[in-house]
Design an enzyme around this catalytic site. Structure first.
Site, mmCIF file in Angstrom:
data_model
loop_
_atom_site.group_PDB
_atom_site.id
_atom_site.type_symbol
_atom_site.label_atom_id
_atom_site.label_comp_id
_atom_site.label_asym_id
_atom_site.label_seq_id
_atom_site.Cartn_x
_atom_site.Cartn_y
_atom_site.Cartn_z
ATOM 1 N N LEU A 83 -6.575 -28.204 25.178
ATOM 2 C CA LEU A 83 -5.116 -28.284 25.024
ATOM 3 C C LEU A 83 -4.395 -27.451 26.079
ATOM 4 C CD1 LEU A 83 -5.107 -27.655 21.183
ATOM 5 C CD2 LEU A 83 -4.562 -29.831 22.279
ATOM 6 N N GLY A 84 -5.049 -26.413 26.536
ATOM 7 C CA GLY A 84 -4.408 -25.552 27.523
ATOM 8 C C GLY A 84 -5.388 -24.495 27.984
ATOM 9 N N LYS A 85 -4.978 -23.759 29.008
ATOM 10 C CA LYS A 85 -5.859 -22.697 29.509
ATOM 11 C C LYS A 85 -5.153 -21.368 29.373
ATOM 12 C CE LYS A 85 -8.984 -25.074 32.562
ATOM 13 N NZ LYS A 85 -8.445 -26.308 33.135
ATOM 14 N N VAL A 106 -8.163 -23.325 25.345
ATOM 15 C CA VAL A 106 -7.751 -23.583 23.963
ATOM 16 C C VAL A 106 -8.057 -25.059 23.698
ATOM 17 C CG1 VAL A 106 -5.819 -23.637 22.346
ATOM 18 C CG2 VAL A 106 -5.950 -21.822 24.063
ATOM 19 N N ASP A 110 6.425 -11.249 24.666
ATOM 20 C CA ASP A 110 5.961 -12.298 25.572
ATOM 21 C C ASP A 110 6.790 -13.570 25.406
ATOM 22 O OD1 ASP A 110 4.384 -13.163 27.613
ATOM 23 O OD2 ASP A 110 2.591 -13.544 26.416
HETATM 24 P P1 ADP Z 1 -3.109 -16.639 26.768
HETATM 25 O O1 ADP Z 1 -2.981 -15.524 25.786
HETATM 26 O O2 ADP Z 1 -4.342 -16.469 27.562
HETATM 27 O O3 ADP Z 1 -1.883 -16.884 27.587
HETATM 28 P P2 ADP Z 1 -2.319 -18.752 25.014
HETATM 29 O O4 ADP Z 1 -2.443 -18.304 23.599
HETATM 30 O O5 ADP Z 1 -0.952 -18.713 25.613
HETATM 31 O O6 ADP Z 1 -3.354 -17.944 25.910
HETATM 32 O O7 ADP Z 1 -2.927 -20.224 25.152
HETATM 33 C C1 ADP Z 1 -3.028 -20.874 26.401
HETATM 34 C C2 ADP Z 1 -2.475 -22.279 26.340
HETATM 35 O O8 ADP Z 1 -3.183 -23.040 25.348
HETATM 36 C C3 ADP Z 1 -1.022 -22.351 25.927
HETATM 37 O O9 ADP Z 1 -0.161 -22.224 27.026
HETATM 38 C C4 ADP Z 1 -0.927 -23.722 25.282
HETATM 39 O O10 ADP Z 1 -0.781 -24.721 26.263
HETATM 40 C C5 ADP Z 1 -2.305 -23.896 24.643
HETATM 41 N N1 ADP Z 1 -2.254 -23.498 23.227
HETATM 42 C C6 ADP Z 1 -2.322 -22.236 22.738
HETATM 43 N N2 ADP Z 1 -2.234 -22.195 21.407
HETATM 44 C C7 ADP Z 1 -2.095 -23.478 21.014
HETATM 45 C C8 ADP Z 1 -1.935 -24.117 19.728
HETATM 46 N N3 ADP Z 1 -1.913 -23.392 18.599
HETATM 47 N N4 ADP Z 1 -1.808 -25.451 19.692
HETATM 48 C C9 ADP Z 1 -1.826 -26.170 20.845
HETATM 49 N N5 ADP Z 1 -1.960 -25.642 22.064
HETATM 50 C C10 ADP Z 1 -2.103 -24.313 22.168
HETATM 51 MG MG MG Z 2 0.152 -17.670 27.073
#
Ligand code: ADP
Ligand code: MG
Length: 381
Positions: A197-199, A205, A316
């Protein structure tokens, strides 16, 4: 943690498995799954019963399962039904949209309090002082603060005898069974892993599905090696601890946490709708309609207020950390930089500079200048 949505889902899936029972009676796998969805027997709850602190606020207000079972218990005792009904009306007033209906709900609540008996058989939870004040209330503000007082009096009443009776009732036995159920250890085998879903700074993630229930979540996988290299272990732990404490529809909630050989995994609410950065810059004309700005701001404010009520500073806030769900509601995510205020002491560190006591005292390179693992967002469809 099993939330109430999860509970409904679990019930639905149990019914589904039950329905398939006759046709697939021989399937070992199915039987195993069916067993895994059964609540543990009452005898396996005794240890927890002894160990668990019987705190009204935690059991009957904060925890969704406890809250629901306590309300179910109140419904079975005629003497407590009035208190339960009053709390329900207060809740629908609190959640009502501003407008004439909200005003008349408030008026109705004050009228209920004002007409409570004070002499002869005084009311079991409204004090005579409150009843008199309700009779004299003239303004909307008066009424609203009196209803808050009335709610506090009902809660004080419930914490006493009704709470003791709840603890001795089969509803509390059921609560303990749910607790033992949710305390069962999980591992990566418990989930099916789907797309990324994301990095994030420490790993991907992914969307995951609980094999036994079909419920979908997002799993934030933190690579242990990367955590170690970047001194992020304490920070990951803090993120988990903070996620465990929050309970708000406007903040992603933690459903499970476990570790595999290579990763620490945080399993959270799945937010399928993309982040706000994606919606602002990559969908149609850049920007958002004012009505959406107002809507998201209101939800984000509720999330931040919840964190502040727990003494947590978010630190944040940015569009990529505000995620939308299928219905278009948003939640704050990524509590990786949030901090807990200690003994009311102000937070003086910069975000790239973690509090020494909480984060091991090493410079957090992750988001500072020269950051080698920047948190990046991949737009999701
Ligand atoms: P980091 O702490 O390393 O920045 P994040 O928690 O922001 O990590 O997660 C990274 C990315 O993963 C996010 O920008 C989003 O795109 C995706 N993501 C994070 N949590 C979720 C979630 N609960 N549902 C869907 N996508 C998510
Ligand atoms: Mg983040």
């Amino acid at each position: 943690m099993v939330d109430m949505g999860g509970l409904d889902n679990l019930i639905a899936n149990t019914a589904y498995l039950q329905a398939r029972k006759s046709s697939d009676a021989d399937s070992k796998e199915l039987q195993r799954r069916r067993r895994s969805l059964m609540l543990p027997g009452p005898q396996s709850c005794e240890q927890l019963r002894q160990a668990l602190a019987t705190d009204f606020h935690s059991l009957c207000e904060q925890q969704p399962i406890g809250r629901r079972l306590f309300r179910d218990f109140l419904a079975t005792v005629p003497a407590y039904q009035e208190a339960r009904g009053f709390l329900e009306e207060v809740q629908s007033w609190e959640l009502a949209e501003e407008g004439p209906a909200k005003g008349s709900a408030l008026q109705g609540l004050v009228t209920t309090c004002a007409s409570a008996p004070v002499h002869g058989h005084p009311h079991p939870f409204f004090s005579p002082a409150l009843v008199t004040k309700c009779q004299a209330a003239t303004t909307e503000d008066d009424r609203a603060s009196l209803v808050k007082l009335a709610k506090a009096e009902v809660m004080a009443f419930l914490q006493d005898q009704p709470f003791r009776e709840f603890l001795a009732s089969p509803f509390y036995d059921k609560f303990l069974q749910w607790k033992v159920f949710e305390m069962q250890p999980v591992s990566d085998k418990y989930f099916e892993e789907f797309r990324v879903l994301g990095k994030g700074g420490f790993g991907e993630v992914c969307a995951v599905q609980v094999k036994n229930t079909g419920k979908m979540y997002a799993c934030k996988k933190l690579d242990k090696k990367r955590l170690k290299k970047k001194n992020g272990e304490k920070m990951a732990l803090l993120e988990k601890e903070i996620l465990e404490r929050v309970s708000s529809p406007f903040i992603v909630s933690l459903a499970y946490a476990f570790e595999s050989k290579s990763h620490l995994c945080l399993v959270m609410s799945l937010m399928n709708g993309g982040d706000l950065k994606f919606h602002i810059y990559s969908v149609g004309e850049p920007g958002l309609d004012m009505s959406r700005v107002v809507f998201y701001s209101a939800q984000m404010t509720c999330g931040v207020l919840h964190l502040h009520s727990l003494g947590i500073v978010y630190r944040d806030m940015k569009p990529e950390n505000v995620l939308l769900d299928d219905l278009g509601n948003c939640r704050l995510s990524d509590l990786g930089l949030a901090v807990q205020i200690q003994d009311g002491k102000p937070i003086t560190q910069r975000v790239s500079e973690p509090p020494l006591a909480q984060r091991g005292g090493t410079e957090l390179e992750r988001r500072g200048e020269g950051c080698s693992f920047p948190g990046q967002t991949e737009p999701r469809t």
